[in-house]
Structure formats: C-alpha cells, structure tokens
Design an enzyme around this catalytic site. Structure first.
Site, PDB file in Angstrom:
ATOM      1  N   LYS A 147     -45.565 -16.216 -50.197  1.00 54.29           N
ATOM      2  CA  LYS A 147     -45.330 -17.293 -49.232  1.00 54.29           C
ATOM      3  C   LYS A 147     -44.311 -18.300 -49.727  1.00 54.29           C
ATOM      4  O   LYS A 147     -43.785 -19.092 -48.944  1.00 54.29           O
ATOM      5  CB  LYS A 147     -46.646 -17.962 -48.834  1.00 54.29           C
ATOM      6  CG  LYS A 147     -47.473 -18.557 -49.954  1.00 54.29           C
ATOM      7  CD  LYS A 147     -48.675 -19.286 -49.359  1.00 54.29           C
ATOM      8  CE  LYS A 147     -49.985 -18.996 -50.059  1.00 54.29           C
ATOM      9  NZ  LYS A 147     -50.053 -19.399 -51.465  1.00 54.29           N
TER      10      LYS A 147
ATOM     11  N   LYS B 231     -43.327  -8.374 -54.568  1.00 55.68           N
ATOM     12  CA  LYS B 231     -44.482  -8.635 -53.698  1.00 55.68           C
ATOM     13  C   LYS B 231     -44.129  -9.665 -52.636  1.00 55.68           C
ATOM     14  O   LYS B 231     -43.307 -10.551 -52.875  1.00 55.68           O
ATOM     15  CB  LYS B 231     -45.691  -9.047 -54.550  1.00 55.68           C
ATOM     16  CG  LYS B 231     -46.039 -10.503 -54.505  1.00 55.68           C
ATOM     17  CD  LYS B 231     -47.303 -10.886 -55.223  1.00 55.68           C
ATOM     18  CE  LYS B 231     -47.245 -12.409 -55.334  1.00 55.68           C
ATOM     19  NZ  LYS B 231     -48.388 -13.164 -55.059  1.00 55.68           N
TER      20      LYS B 231
ATOM     21  N   LYS C 236     -43.476 -16.996 -63.232  1.00 59.21           N
ATOM     22  CA  LYS C 236     -43.221 -18.334 -62.665  1.00 59.21           C
ATOM     23  C   LYS C 236     -42.297 -19.153 -63.560  1.00 59.21           C
ATOM     24  O   LYS C 236     -41.526 -19.964 -63.060  1.00 59.21           O
ATOM     25  CB  LYS C 236     -44.536 -19.071 -62.381  1.00 59.21           C
ATOM     26  CG  LYS C 236     -45.387 -18.373 -61.330  1.00 59.21           C
ATOM     27  CD  LYS C 236     -45.661 -19.198 -60.087  1.00 59.21           C
ATOM     28  CE  LYS C 236     -45.994 -18.272 -58.927  1.00 59.21           C
ATOM     29  NZ  LYS C 236     -46.850 -18.777 -57.897  1.00 59.21           N
TER      30      LYS C 236
HETATM   31  P1  ATP Z   1     -47.095 -18.140 -54.214  1.00 59.72           P
HETATM   32  O1  ATP Z   1     -45.988 -17.506 -53.435  1.00 59.72           O
HETATM   33  O2  ATP Z   1     -47.160 -19.616 -54.090  1.00 59.72           O
HETATM   34  O3  ATP Z   1     -47.201 -17.636 -55.619  1.00 59.72           O
HETATM   35  P2  ATP Z   1     -48.893 -16.273 -53.081  1.00 59.72           P
HETATM   36  O4  ATP Z   1     -48.305 -15.870 -51.769  1.00 59.72           O
HETATM   37  O5  ATP Z   1     -48.813 -15.324 -54.202  1.00 59.72           O
HETATM   38  O6  ATP Z   1     -48.383 -17.684 -53.492  1.00 59.72           O
HETATM   39  P3  ATP Z   1     -51.601 -17.191 -53.629  1.00 59.72           P
HETATM   40  O7  ATP Z   1     -52.101 -18.459 -53.075  1.00 59.72           O
HETATM   41  O8  ATP Z   1     -51.188 -17.204 -55.051  1.00 59.72           O
HETATM   42  O9  ATP Z   1     -50.392 -16.622 -52.754  1.00 59.72           O
HETATM   43  O10 ATP Z   1     -52.648 -16.040 -53.397  1.00 59.72           O
HETATM   44  C1  ATP Z   1     -53.741 -16.061 -52.507  1.00 59.72           C
HETATM   45  C2  ATP Z   1     -54.374 -14.680 -52.490  1.00 59.72           C
HETATM   46  O11 ATP Z   1     -53.505 -13.756 -51.824  1.00 59.72           O
HETATM   47  C3  ATP Z   1     -54.608 -14.080 -53.868  1.00 59.72           C
HETATM   48  O12 ATP Z   1     -55.848 -13.409 -53.869  1.00 59.72           O
HETATM   49  C4  ATP Z   1     -53.484 -13.104 -54.051  1.00 59.72           C
HETATM   50  O13 ATP Z   1     -53.817 -12.043 -54.915  1.00 59.72           O
HETATM   51  C5  ATP Z   1     -53.298 -12.605 -52.625  1.00 59.72           C
HETATM   52  N1  ATP Z   1     -51.929 -12.133 -52.397  1.00 59.72           N
HETATM   53  C6  ATP Z   1     -50.811 -12.860 -52.555  1.00 59.72           C
HETATM   54  N2  ATP Z   1     -49.717 -12.140 -52.242  1.00 59.72           N
HETATM   55  C7  ATP Z   1     -50.175 -10.908 -51.875  1.00 59.72           C
HETATM   56  C8  ATP Z   1     -49.528  -9.688 -51.444  1.00 59.72           C
HETATM   57  N3  ATP Z   1     -48.223  -9.622 -51.321  1.00 59.72           N
HETATM   58  N4  ATP Z   1     -50.302  -8.623 -51.143  1.00 59.72           N
HETATM   59  C9  ATP Z   1     -51.650  -8.688 -51.261  1.00 59.72           C
HETATM   60  N5  ATP Z   1     -52.322  -9.803 -51.668  1.00 59.72           N
HETATM   61  C10 ATP Z   1     -51.602 -10.895 -51.977  1.00 59.72           C
END
Ligand code: ATP
Ligand code: LTN
Length: 346
Positions: free
Chosen positions: A211, A208, A126
């Site tokens: 969002k 990965k 980040k």
């Molecule tokens: P950001 O993009 O803001 O970092 P994020 O999409 O990674 O957000 P989080 O709110 O950080 O989402 O994560 C919520 C949950 O979703 C966590 O348990 C995280 O491990 C899971 N998660 C996030 N991205 C993935 C992915 N690509 N595949 C599987 N699990 C995921």
C-alpha cells in the site's frame, strides 16, 4: 437452567483459542492486505476469540504527516468494520490506546539480541527504501510486534507471508523468556493462507503488492470502484506468450492474476487454465477484475456508511481499547513481577 447445570455446560465447552493481528495505517489497504490478512480476520472470528489492532505505533517507523496519520487510523478502523470485523464479539482497537504494549516491548527488547534483529529482512528492505530515515524504531519493530502478540497470549496470528520471519522471532523471544523466568507466554503459530499469502504488484509482478508503493497502478485498493479496478487490471503487466498458464518463475504477472482469481473463485490453477484456454489476456484480465470488483463493492459501500458516523467508529475504538487493556495490563503486571521489578505500593 440451574446454576450447577450452567457451570457444567460452561466447563464442558473447551476454551476458545485466541487470535491477535494488526495492520499499519500507512495507506489504504490493498487487495494484498485483504486476501493475505483482513479477509481471514473476518472468517476466523467464527472459531476464535479475536483481537484486531490498527498498528499506529509501528507506522511511526516511516515518517508521516500527523494529520494524515490521524485520518488514516480512523479510516482503517472503519474499513476493518466494513470488511466484517464484528466489534462486539471481537476486540477492535488502536495500538497506542493500550500503553502496556510499549511497556512490554521494553522488557522484551532487553531479552532480544542485536544479532537477531539485524537478520530481519523487513528491516533490510525498509532501510534500503528509506535510507534517509533508518531509525531505531525500524530496528526494534519486531520486538514491539512480539509484545503485541505475547501480551494477549495469542495462539494464532493471521498474516501474509512477509510477516513469517517476525512470527519466528516472536516465538524465539517468548521461548527464551519462558526458559529464564518460567512459563509466561504462549508460543503463537502463524496463520498464513495457502493461496494469496503474497499477492504481487500489478506493475512489477516480482515485487509484493504494497500500500505504500508510489506507483498507484501497482495495487488495487480495497476502496477502489469498479471502473478503477477494471482499468488497473487491464494495465497489469503480463508477458508476450498470450496463454493463461501458471508458471510463477517465468510468467509472474499471469500467475499472480491467476492466484488472485483463484482465491476469490476457489478454482484451481488447472480449472483456470481450462476456462481460459484459447482466450486472450484481455478476456482473462476482465474476468479477474470483475470477480475482484464483485467482492470489494459491498465493502466499499459499507465503508462509506460507517466512516460517515465518526462517533460510532470512535466509540468502537474506545470500547475495544478498554477491553484490550484489561487483558494487557494484567500480563504486564505479571511480567514485571517475574523479572523482579519492585511492585509499587497501591
Ligand atoms: P507497507 O506498504 O506500509 O509496508 P503493507 O501493504 O505491507 O504495508 P502491512 O500493514 O504491513 O501492509 O500488512 C498488513 C497485513 O497484510 C500483514 O499481515 C501482511 O502480511 C499482509 N500483506 C501485506 N501485503 C501483502 C501482499 N502483497 N499479499 C498478501 N498479504 C499481504
Ligand atoms: N508488522 C505487521 C503489523 C503488525 C502485526 C502485529 C501483525 C503489527 N503488530 C501483531 C500481527 C501481529 C505488518 O503487517 N507489517
């Protein structure tokens, strides 16, 4: 039933284990969030006492417009309800509505070493992504997350693979605290799904799916309609080989689509390879898209219905915060006592 019998029945039932997990209101959740976390949150409710949290304080580590944060927090809560979180048997709440999380976070920060925090890969990622805003919150992010978990003595934390390092540091912090001040915190285990713990970006399948990715074609949102889902999967990056074969290292795009298809159909990679033998990527992508759309459509419909009833959503969150605070406040009082903070006169 007589009171004695009732007591005996209650005693005979083993105490259900507790779950805590959270998701940040940084955007609409993606298919990755659903498969990696939210879907399991709903499924695990059958066997555990669950607390689920919108981690709004964590999302402050990235700059956001105040009005958008407020809107997203309510939307995410509605989406979690639409995805099957039961607000009666589980506790759904917003992190900032339970102030004791931040109180415990300070105490834990004083029991966490700087060196440990510098090793966190999410901090490094980040910081690289937002070089203009490498703030203290980003650095101490795992400490607040540890507080979220330890404050409820959670046994299990369902998350995607990217959060496992944060769970390790949480266990570390808990262990160190217990050694210093006596048994206080439960050491939590992660619950990382075998398949779907790391859904990759559709545009760059070595990254990965996230969002907060600026490229809207890189993710499928939980609220996307069928046409959008089909369009995004059609555009998904694959390779020039033209055969549906699982090989994560050399065919990351196709392997990611197979992993997605597998989590929704329960089919193994071999079964998927057999199903699409001799067929092109077009047929395969369409099948994946339709399967995902079938799973997400009922959630999307329910989401619109729930979100239209703002009073209902806010009522659920108010009730959730009160129930969570009862548990959390008790833990903070216990921790304050253990570390020697003078108790105020009541
Ligand atoms: P950001 O993009 O803001 O970092 P994020 O999409 O990674 O957000 P989080 O709110 O950080 O989402 O994560 C919520 C949950 O979703 C966590 O348990 C995280 O491990 C899971 N998660 C996030 N991205 C993935 C992915 N690509 N595949 C599987 N699990 C995921
Ligand atoms: N850091 C998590 C969100 C989160 C969380 C938690 C997850 C905040 N507090 C407590 C599990 C338990 C993430 O998904 N990025």
């Amino acid at each position: 039933m007589s009171e004695t019998n009732q007591n005996q029945t209650q005693q005979a039932q083993p105490k259900r284990k507790r779950i805590l997990s959270g998701i940040q209101p940084t955007g609409t959740p993606t298919l990755g969030n659903y498969v990696g976390a939210v879907r399991n949150w709903a499924l695990l409710q059958k066997d555990y006492d669950c607390l689920y949290m919108v981690a709004d304080l964590h999302s402050l580590t990235v700059r956001e417009e105040p009005a958008a944060l407020r809107r997203r927090t309510r939307e995410l809560s509605a989406l979690l309800l639409a995805a099957g979180i039961d607000p009666v048997n589980s506790v759904l709440f917003v992190q900032s509505h339970v102030p004791s999380h931040t109180q415990l976070a300070w105490v834990l920060a004083c029991n966490t070493q700087y060196g440990q925090l510098t090793r966190m890969t999410q901090f490094k990622d980040k910081s690289a992504k937002h070089p203009d805003n490498v703030n203290g919150g980003l650095f101490t992010y795992p400490v607040l997350m540890a507080a979220d978990i330890l404050i409820y003595n959670a046994d299990l934390v369902p998350v995607g693979e990217d959060q496992t390092q944060h769970l390790e540091i949480t266990r570390d912090i808990a262990q160190r605290f217990n050694n210093l001040y006596g048994p206080t915190f439960t050491l939590p285990d992660g619950y990382v799904p075998k398949a779907g713990a790391r859904i990759m970006s559709l545009a760059e399948p070595t990254k990965k799916m996230s969002k907060s990715d600026p490229n809207v074609n890189s993710f499928v949102l939980m609220t996307d309609d069928r046409d959008t889902i089909v369009r995004k999967f059609k555009r998904a990056v694959t390779d020039s080989e033209g055969s549906v074969r699982y090989d994560a290292a050399n065919k990351p795009g196709v392997s990611n689509l197979m992993a997605i298809y597998s989590t929704f159909t329960g089919k193994s990679m071999e079964e998927i390879e057999a199903e699409f033998a001799g067929k092109g990527y077009g047929d395969f992508k369409l099948a994946v898209a339709e399967t995902v759309a079938d799973a997400l459509t009922p959630i999307r419909t329910e989401y619109s219905r729930i979100l239209a009833d703002k009073a209902y959503v806010d009522g659920v969150l108010k009730d959730g915060a009160a129930r969570a605070a009862r548990l959390a406040d008790r833990m903070v009082a216990k921790v304050y006592r253990k570390i020697g903070l003078l108790q105020p006169e009541r």
